[in-house]
Design an enzyme around this catalytic site. Structure first.
Site, PDB file in Angstrom:
ATOM      1  N   ARG A 118      93.604   5.134  -3.023  1.00  0.00           N
ATOM      2  CA  ARG A 118      94.765   6.403  -2.194  1.00  0.00           C
ATOM      3  C   ARG A 118      96.079   6.180  -3.003  1.00  0.00           C
ATOM      4  O   ARG A 118      96.705   6.374  -2.439  1.00  0.00           O
ATOM      5  CB  ARG A 118      95.034   5.291  -0.676  1.00  0.00           C
ATOM      6  CG  ARG A 118      93.643   5.651   0.526  1.00  0.00           C
ATOM      7  CD  ARG A 118      94.211   5.587   1.900  1.00  0.00           C
ATOM      8  NE  ARG A 118      94.981   6.171   2.715  1.00  0.00           N
ATOM      9  CZ  ARG A 118      93.878   7.008   3.044  1.00  0.00           C
ATOM     10  NH1 ARG A 118      93.037   7.131   3.610  1.00  0.00           N
ATOM     11  NH2 ARG A 118      95.261   7.353   4.700  1.00  0.00           N
ATOM     12  N   TYR A 121      98.187   8.215  -4.265  1.00  0.00           N
ATOM     13  CA  TYR A 121      99.549   9.271  -3.498  1.00  0.00           C
ATOM     14  C   TYR A 121     100.608   8.442  -2.738  1.00  0.00           C
ATOM     15  O   TYR A 121     102.300   7.948  -2.805  1.00  0.00           O
ATOM     16  CB  TYR A 121      98.397   9.287  -2.113  1.00  0.00           C
ATOM     17  CG  TYR A 121      99.066  10.565  -0.996  1.00  0.00           C
ATOM     18  CD1 TYR A 121      99.764  12.046  -1.141  1.00  0.00           C
ATOM     19  CD2 TYR A 121      99.245   9.922   0.382  1.00  0.00           C
ATOM     20  CE1 TYR A 121     100.387  11.925  -0.674  1.00  0.00           C
ATOM     21  CE2 TYR A 121     100.048  11.127   1.278  1.00  0.00           C
ATOM     22  CZ  TYR A 121     100.124  11.128   1.014  1.00  0.00           C
ATOM     23  OH  TYR A 121     100.806  12.606   2.039  1.00  0.00           O
ATOM     24  N   ASP A 122     100.460   6.780  -2.654  1.00  0.00           N
ATOM     25  CA  ASP A 122     100.957   6.222  -1.620  1.00  0.00           C
ATOM     26  C   ASP A 122     102.068   5.640  -2.645  1.00  0.00           C
ATOM     27  O   ASP A 122     103.357   5.811  -2.045  1.00  0.00           O
ATOM     28  CB  ASP A 122      99.749   4.635  -0.775  1.00  0.00           C
ATOM     29  CG  ASP A 122      99.200   5.414  -0.069  1.00  0.00           C
ATOM     30  OD1 ASP A 122      98.830   6.456   0.528  1.00  0.00           O
ATOM     31  OD2 ASP A 122      98.459   4.184   0.682  1.00  0.00           O
ATOM     32  N   GLY A 137     102.187   6.391  -4.709  1.00  0.00           N
ATOM     33  CA  GLY A 137     103.290   7.963  -5.496  1.00  0.00           C
ATOM     34  C   GLY A 137     104.555   8.396  -4.581  1.00  0.00           C
ATOM     35  O   GLY A 137     105.732   8.606  -5.519  1.00  0.00           O
ATOM     36  N   SER A 139      91.420  19.438  11.179  1.00  0.00           N
ATOM     37  CA  SER A 139      90.851  21.304  10.596  1.00  0.00           C
ATOM     38  C   SER A 139      88.997  20.526  10.610  1.00  0.00           C
ATOM     39  O   SER A 139      89.236  21.150  11.324  1.00  0.00           O
ATOM     40  CB  SER A 139      91.379  20.995   9.413  1.00  0.00           C
ATOM     41  OG  SER A 139      91.530  20.210   8.257  1.00  0.00           O
ATOM     42  N   ARG A 166      95.402   7.249  15.363  1.00  0.00           N
ATOM     43  CA  ARG A 166      96.654   8.360  14.606  1.00  0.00           C
ATOM     44  C   ARG A 166      96.844   8.965  15.440  1.00  0.00           C
ATOM     45  O   ARG A 166      97.015   8.838  16.371  1.00  0.00           O
ATOM     46  CB  ARG A 166      95.651   8.961  13.670  1.00  0.00           C
ATOM     47  CG  ARG A 166      95.003   8.732  12.442  1.00  0.00           C
ATOM     48  CD  ARG A 166      96.112   7.663  11.338  1.00  0.00           C
ATOM     49  NE  ARG A 166      95.189   7.658  10.016  1.00  0.00           N
ATOM     50  CZ  ARG A 166      94.640   6.850   9.654  1.00  0.00           C
ATOM     51  NH1 ARG A 166      94.136   5.497  10.710  1.00  0.00           N
ATOM     52  NH2 ARG A 166      93.617   6.574   8.604  1.00  0.00           N
ATOM     53  N   PRO A 199      93.741   3.709   6.627  1.00  0.00           N
ATOM     54  CA  PRO A 199      93.974   2.783   7.396  1.00  0.00           C
ATOM     55  C   PRO A 199      93.581   2.300   8.858  1.00  0.00           C
ATOM     56  O   PRO A 199      93.260   3.080   9.700  1.00  0.00           O
ATOM     57  CB  PRO A 199      95.238   3.164   7.227  1.00  0.00           C
ATOM     58  CG  PRO A 199      95.290   3.918   6.453  1.00  0.00           C
ATOM     59  CD  PRO A 199      94.668   4.606   6.498  1.00  0.00           C
TER      60      PRO A 199
HETATM   61  P1  NAD Z   1      99.948  21.195   2.217  1.00  0.00           P
HETATM   62  O1  NAD Z   1      98.484  20.558   0.476  1.00  0.00           O
HETATM   63  O2  NAD Z   1      98.651  21.961   2.798  1.00  0.00           O
HETATM   64  O3  NAD Z   1     100.685  21.593   0.889  1.00  0.00           O
HETATM   65  C1  NAD Z   1     101.319  21.133  -0.603  1.00  0.00           C
HETATM   66  C2  NAD Z   1     101.587  22.697  -0.760  1.00  0.00           C
HETATM   67  O4  NAD Z   1     102.515  21.717  -2.096  1.00  0.00           O
HETATM   68  C3  NAD Z   1     100.323  23.192  -1.274  1.00  0.00           C
HETATM   69  O5  NAD Z   1     101.198  24.763  -1.640  1.00  0.00           O
HETATM   70  C4  NAD Z   1     100.780  23.096  -3.259  1.00  0.00           C
HETATM   71  O6  NAD Z   1     100.508  24.059  -3.603  1.00  0.00           O
HETATM   72  C5  NAD Z   1     101.828  22.101  -3.788  1.00  0.00           C
HETATM   73  N1  NAD Z   1     101.989  22.114  -4.927  1.00  0.00           N
HETATM   74  C6  NAD Z   1     101.114  20.584  -4.701  1.00  0.00           C
HETATM   75  N2  NAD Z   1     101.348  20.124  -6.289  1.00  0.00           N
HETATM   76  C7  NAD Z   1     102.626  20.792  -6.655  1.00  0.00           C
HETATM   77  C8  NAD Z   1     102.636  21.025  -8.050  1.00  0.00           C
HETATM   78  N3  NAD Z   1     103.348  20.257  -8.878  1.00  0.00           N
HETATM   79  N4  NAD Z   1     104.084  22.008  -7.681  1.00  0.00           N
HETATM   80  C9  NAD Z   1     104.434  22.584  -7.172  1.00  0.00           C
HETATM   81  N5  NAD Z   1     103.536  22.670  -6.046  1.00  0.00           N
HETATM   82  C10 NAD Z   1     102.238  21.885  -5.625  1.00  0.00           C
HETATM   83  O7  NAD Z   1      99.982  19.239   2.341  1.00  0.00           O
HETATM   84  P2  NAD Z   1     100.945  19.977   3.599  1.00  0.00           P
HETATM   85  O8  NAD Z   1     100.222  19.376   4.947  1.00  0.00           O
HETATM   86  O9  NAD Z   1     101.568  20.762   3.614  1.00  0.00           O
HETATM   87  O10 NAD Z   1     102.268  18.859   2.927  1.00  0.00           O
HETATM   88  C11 NAD Z   1     103.337  19.286   2.850  1.00  0.00           C
HETATM   89  C12 NAD Z   1     104.188  18.162   2.453  1.00  0.00           C
HETATM   90  O11 NAD Z   1     104.578  17.120   3.496  1.00  0.00           O
HETATM   91  C13 NAD Z   1     103.677  16.770   1.071  1.00  0.00           C
HETATM   92  O12 NAD Z   1     104.652  16.349   0.122  1.00  0.00           O
HETATM   93  C14 NAD Z   1     102.596  15.661   2.000  1.00  0.00           C
HETATM   94  O13 NAD Z   1     103.384  14.039   1.190  1.00  0.00           O
HETATM   95  C15 NAD Z   1     103.934  15.293   3.273  1.00  0.00           C
HETATM   96  N6  NAD Z   1     103.368  14.705   4.625  1.00  0.00           N
HETATM   97  C16 NAD Z   1     102.407  15.503   5.235  1.00  0.00           C
HETATM   98  C17 NAD Z   1     101.901  15.150   6.287  1.00  0.00           C
HETATM   99  C18 NAD Z   1     100.968  15.887   7.034  1.00  0.00           C
HETATM  100  O14 NAD Z   1     100.690  15.382   7.866  1.00  0.00           O
HETATM  101  N7  NAD Z   1     100.593  17.425   6.834  1.00  0.00           N
HETATM  102  C19 NAD Z   1     101.998  13.862   6.337  1.00  0.00           C
HETATM  103  C20 NAD Z   1     102.861  12.967   5.227  1.00  0.00           C
HETATM  104  C21 NAD Z   1     103.155  13.370   4.590  1.00  0.00           C
HETATM  105  N1  UDP Z   2      88.056  10.694   9.130  1.00  0.00           N
HETATM  106  C1  UDP Z   2      87.267  11.345   9.893  1.00  0.00           C
HETATM  107  N2  UDP Z   2      86.959  12.403  10.160  1.00  0.00           N
HETATM  108  C2  UDP Z   2      86.768  13.740   9.622  1.00  0.00           C
HETATM  109  C3  UDP Z   2      88.381  13.761   8.252  1.00  0.00           C
HETATM  110  C4  UDP Z   2      88.945  12.036   8.598  1.00  0.00           C
HETATM  111  O1  UDP Z   2      86.536  10.522  10.887  1.00  0.00           O
HETATM  112  O2  UDP Z   2      85.820  14.594   9.030  1.00  0.00           O
HETATM  113  C5  UDP Z   2      89.016   9.844   9.594  1.00  0.00           C
HETATM  114  C6  UDP Z   2      89.475   9.364   8.278  1.00  0.00           C
HETATM  115  O3  UDP Z   2      88.341   8.052   8.297  1.00  0.00           O
HETATM  116  C7  UDP Z   2      91.140   8.379   9.043  1.00  0.00           C
HETATM  117  C8  UDP Z   2      91.546   9.725  10.127  1.00  0.00           C
HETATM  118  O4  UDP Z   2      91.030  10.664  10.221  1.00  0.00           O
HETATM  119  O5  UDP Z   2      90.913   7.587   9.660  1.00  0.00           O
HETATM  120  C9  UDP Z   2      92.658  10.039   9.710  1.00  0.00           C
HETATM  121  O6  UDP Z   2      92.512  11.065   8.042  1.00  0.00           O
HETATM  122  P1  UDP Z   2      93.079  12.439   7.509  1.00  0.00           P
HETATM  123  O7  UDP Z   2      92.773  12.800   6.374  1.00  0.00           O
HETATM  124  O8  UDP Z   2      92.819  13.291   9.199  1.00  0.00           O
HETATM  125  O9  UDP Z   2      94.321  11.517   7.609  1.00  0.00           O
HETATM  126  P2  UDP Z   2      95.027  10.430   6.436  1.00  0.00           P
HETATM  127  O10 UDP Z   2      95.457   9.425   7.599  1.00  0.00           O
HETATM  128  O11 UDP Z   2      94.028   9.078   6.903  1.00  0.00           O
HETATM  129  O12 UDP Z   2      95.679   9.946   5.317  1.00  0.00           O
END
Ligand code: NAD
Ligand code: UDP
Length: 319
Positions: free
Chosen positions: A142, A145-146, A148, A189, A211, A274
């Site tokens: 992870r 991402y974390d 980064g 989803s 969560r 987590p």
């Molecule tokens: P997502 O994957 O649906 O959207 C990410 C978008 O970024 C996509 O359209 C993808 O094509 C684009 N992308 C990825 N790499 C790229 C690059 N190098 N250049 C240009 N575009 C690029 O994810 P999301 O859930 O919409 O998340 C959006 C942001 O919010 C992310 O930065 C994510 O880390 C942050 N975030 C989301 C959640 C959540 O629960 N949805 C939680 C924490 C943080």
């Molecule tokens: N998870 C699960 N089944 C799935 C997808 C995810 O049980 O089909 C669990 C995953 O292991 C985590 C939690 O659901 O404990 C949330 O996962 P998600 O990928 O949505 O986001 P995260 O908070 O881990 O980034």
């Protein structure tokens, strides 16, 4: 006043919901995306809008645009997707942050970073306040991402200290809703699509990990409130819904709400998953007067309807 606003990652789940909200407010939007996890379907409703323009561009490549604000969302967010090419994920977080910060510095404009609850890793403190430094494995699967996202936060605060740049940093907790991809891979989803298609519902581990799920409309309101907050509100600020659920509870709710006959099965828990997550949102309440309003079941009704439409579209396209 109407602004010209750059949304990186604007074709993704959160980005497209944010573009929709900003267009409703009559702003001009530049949506930058490389379509790695985003989709045309998400932005299709905006393509005829003269206030919307699309820039197919990778955020890791520098660019300079004539804009007034930047929301930096570009980055894959689902563990399945960000771990598929971990080096690209790390580059997107770090070089993407650097590039939007440089653009913001040249234009002297506000830039908001979509950071994440992942900066807290597998947290020892519960719920998580912003002054908790986290418990992150720097070399695990992870980490791309974390770490980064942690480095991106570092860059944001260094640009603020070195150049007095007007930055805003939010830490987003698990958010769900319409515009997620069918194959997004995140838990909400996955469970809904599995329940609607009669596939087994895959709980990873024993399902006792927790969560806190925020509906996308609430999150977008928080993002916009943060961007337009007073100059003294810099963050980091947690945005999320503090209602906490185990994955077992979530699976049961989804099965009940979809009247599904799917079976719940268990699969191995991913490495470094987590154990618990719940935001302390006192800061967002105080500084932004923000509070999430949509309860999980209400948000799920709308999200289930969205996925039903997506699946029906897919069936029509295949026939
Ligand atoms: P997502 O994957 O649906 O959207 C990410 C978008 O970024 C996509 O359209 C993808 O094509 C684009 N992308 C990825 N790499 C790229 C690059 N190098 N250049 C240009 N575009 C690029 O994810 P999301 O859930 O919409 O998340 C959006 C942001 O919010 C992310 O930065 C994510 O880390 C942050 N975030 C989301 C959640 C959540 O629960 N949805 C939680 C924490 C943080
Ligand atoms: N998870 C699960 N089944 C799935 C997808 C995810 O049980 O089909 C669990 C995953 O292991 C985590 C939690 O659901 O404990 C949330 O996962 P998600 O990928 O949505 O986001 P995260 O908070 O881990 O980034």
């Amino acid at each position: 006043m109407n602004k010209r606003i750059l949304v990186t990652g604007g074709a993704g789940f959160l980005g497209s919901n944010l573009c929709g909200r900003l267009l409703e407010q009559d702003h001009k939007i530049v949506c930058m995306d490389n379509f790695s996890t985003g989709s045309w379907r998400n932005i299709a409703p905006f393509l005829d809008n003269p206030n919307f323009s699309l820039l197919k561009h990778d955020v890791t490549e520098p660019t300079l645009l004539d804009i007034d604000q930047i929301y930096n969302l570009a980055c894959p967010a689902s563990p399945v997707h960000y771990q598929a090419d971990p080096i690209a994920t790390l580059k997107t977080s770090v070089l993407g942050a650097l590039n939007v910060l440089e653009m913001a510095k040249l234009r002297n404009i506000r830039v908001l970073q979509a950071s994440t609850s992942e900066v807290y890793g597998d947290p020892d403190i519960h719920p998580q306040p912003e002054n908790y430094w986290g418990n992150v494995n720097p070399i695990g699967p992870r980490a791309c991402y974390d770490e980064g996202k942690r480095s991106a936060e570092t860059l944001f605060f260094d640009y603020q200290r070195q150049f007095a740049l007007p930055i805003k940093v939010i830490r987003i907790f698990n958010t769900y809703g319409p515009q997620m991809q069918l194959a997004d891979g995140r838990v909400v989803s996955n469970f809904i699509v599995q329940a609607l298609t009669g596939q087994n519902i895959t709980i990873y581990g024993d399902g006792m990990q927790t969560r806190s799920f925020c509906y996308v409309d609430d999150l977008v309101s928080g993002m916009v409130a943060m961007m337009n907050s007073g100059a003294d509100v810099v963050g980091p600020i947690n945005l999320g819904n503090p209602e906490e659920f185990t994955m077992r509870e979530l699976a049961d709710i989804v099965v009940e709400m979809t009247n599904s006959r799917s079976r719940i099965i268990h699969q191995p828990l991913p490495i470094d998953d987590p154990r618990q997550r719940r935001p302390d949102i006192s800061r967002a309440r105080q500084s932004l007067d923000w509070n999430p309003n949509v309860a999980l079941r209400d948000g799920l009704v709308r999200t289930i309807a969205y996925f039903e439409d997506m699946l029906a579209e897919q069936t029509r396209a295949a026939s």
